[in-house]
Design an enzyme around this catalytic site. Structure first.
Site, mmCIF file in Angstrom:
data_model
loop_
_atom_site.group_PDB
_atom_site.id
_atom_site.type_symbol
_atom_site.label_atom_id
_atom_site.label_comp_id
_atom_site.label_asym_id
_atom_site.label_seq_id
_atom_site.Cartn_x
_atom_site.Cartn_y
_atom_site.Cartn_z
ATOM 1 C CG HIS A 188 -1.179 -1.013 1.717
ATOM 2 N ND1 HIS A 188 -2.871 -1.394 0.995
ATOM 3 C CD2 HIS A 188 -1.267 -2.397 1.781
ATOM 4 C CE1 HIS A 188 -3.001 -2.312 1.294
ATOM 5 N NE2 HIS A 188 -2.576 -3.067 1.808
ATOM 6 C CB SER A 232 11.948 21.944 -16.573
ATOM 7 O OG SER A 232 11.200 23.069 -17.209
#
Ligand code: ARG
Length: 444
Positions: free
Chosen positions: A155, A277
């Site tokens: 999880h 970026s």
């Protein structure tokens, strides 16, 4: 020239609607179509349907075309309806009426089937080999950097300590299984459909087994109707195996994009796998692994197309032409993606100190509960006792983490990885792959 021309005028819009991008897709199948055409012509001669002079002239012309294809000089034009038409037209240009004899005893339906099977045989062997190579890369990672300790997660919550080797070998075993699935799918493509013609056999006693043998097939399809009906279904099975490999890559890409974030910083991706970026000077983005993750979706989309297109009654239907696009698209995507996996695995840098610091005292709880239960306390009571006095989630487990690893010794667990067993499985697979893979083909 249309192979089915009966003197009725054709509408250009309708022709391009039916031909679609076959001229582009069939380019990948041309080497296989030519190879199968040669075998077919030799087979026709063996049963007396062509004389040896005709056979030799057609085979030589087909070999000239093979050379043109290899050198990039034979390009199917949009005017050619498909690759089969382009081949026959080239033979007729070269040999006149003799060229037309190539189509005796076959249909485009079994012609496209045999070319697709030959292509699938190559493609699946190559993808199985790439999957085996990925397994090998993760085995190497496990043996060179595997001792480092890191939390195992469920999880996305810290669960139980594991080693880096334990994580890496999950991928080794996964890629071995995927490689086996690809080889298994390949056996379906390893039967010759030639001689099925339109799906009902043909009134010449064709040497089907001789032709199959010449093409290196292990067997021959017996029922011509099944040959036609298998179109699309064999592709579904092939792409299901491809999907299995891509689903493993998807998990790997997920793990790496997650564990390389500043929040985890367990691993640094190779510089060549990141991009910047255009606006944020600080960014090193994991674009490559993200695209590797998306490859699975492309294969899954192709599978969905194939499954619905092939939902048809028995026999040939033109719908089946549309199985080529998704099949070739998915195979190409998987090849491009799987090729990158060893490069990625070989160049990961792990931050062992960060990994170790994340192995905190609380995640020794399962071991503690099992220890108490072994000493005679019922497991449910042991569980509650440990839950009431959990170790700190802020304090590193230190030496206790090593002890936790060493204590988990059932086969395959972090304290007894079964690495020799896995290495033996992989070596056996590699032997089988060596005999399955043919000459490298770049056409699919
Ligand atoms: N381009 C066609 C295909 O891929 C070739 C077979 C055409 N057969 C036919 N009966 N129209 O299916």
């Amino acid at each position: 020239m249309k192979l089915w021309d009966k003197g009725v005028a054709t509408d250009a819009d309708i022709l391009s609607y039916t031909a679609r991008d076959d001229h582009r897709l069939d380019q990948a199948l041309l080497p296989y179509d030519l190879k199968a055409s040669k075998a077919h012509v030799r087979g026709l001669c063996r049963v007396g349907a062509l004389d040896t002079g005709e056979r030799d002239r057609i085979v030589e012309a087909l070999e000239r075309l093979e050379k043109e294809v290899a050198e990039g000089r034979f390009v199917i034009s949009e005017d050619d309806e498909d690759g089969h038409t382009a081949i026959e037209a080239a033979l007729v240009r070269d040999l006149g009426d003799t060229g037309k004899r190539v189509h005796l005893g076959r249909s485009r339906n079994d012609q496209v089937l045999v070319a697709t099977r030959l292509m699938l045989r190559d493609a699946l062997a190559e993808l199985a080999t790439l999957s085996g190579g990925s397994a090998r890369a993760f085995l190497k990672l496990a043996t060179t950097k595997g001792d480092a300790i890191v939390p195992g997660y469920t999880h996305l919550q810290r669960a139980v300590p594991q080693t880096l080797a334990h994580w890496a070998l999950a991928y080794t075993e996964g890629f071995v299984d995927a490689s086996r699935a690809l080889l298994s799918a390949r056996t379906l493509a390893d039967k010759s459909p030639l001689g099925a013609a339109a799906g009902y056999g043909v009134n010449i006693p064709l040497d089907r087994e001789g032709v199959a043998h010449e093409l290196g097939f292990s067997d021959v399809d017996l029922n011509p109707l099944w040959s036609q009906t298998s179109r699309g279904l064999n592709e579904v099975i092939a792409l299901t195996a491809v999907w299995q490999a891509m689903a493993i890559v998807r998990r790997l890409a997920w793990d790496l994009s997650l564990f390389s974030t500043s929040e985890f910083r367990f691993v640094k991706l190779p510089d060549s796998f990141t991009t910047g970026s255009s606006i944020m000077p600080n960014k090193r983005n994991p674009d490559v692994v993200e695209l590797m993750r998306a490859a699975c979706s492309i294969v899954q989309g192709a599978l969905a197309e194939l499954m619905t297109i092939s939902a048809l009654p028995s026999g040939y239907h033109r719908d089946l032409q549309l199985t080529k696009g998704p099949t070739l698209r998915a195979l190409a995507e998987a090849k491009a993606t799987l090729r990158l996996v060893p490069k990625l695995a070989d160049n990961l840098t792990f931050d062992e100190a960060r990994m170790k610091a994340a192995v905190t005292r609380d995640i020794l709880a399962t071991d503690a509960a099992v220890d108490l239960a072994r000493a005679g306390i019922p497991f449910r009571d042991a569980y509650k006792r440990v839950a009431a006095q959990l170790g700190s989630p802020d304090e590193p487990a230190g030496e206790a983490a090593n002890a936790s690893i060493k204590a988990r010794t059932s086969l395959g667990a972090p304290g007894n990885l079964g690495i020799d067993r896995l290495e033996a499985r992989l070596s056996q697979l590699e032997l089988e792959l060596d005999s399955a893979i043919g000459p490298p083909h770049s056409s699919w």
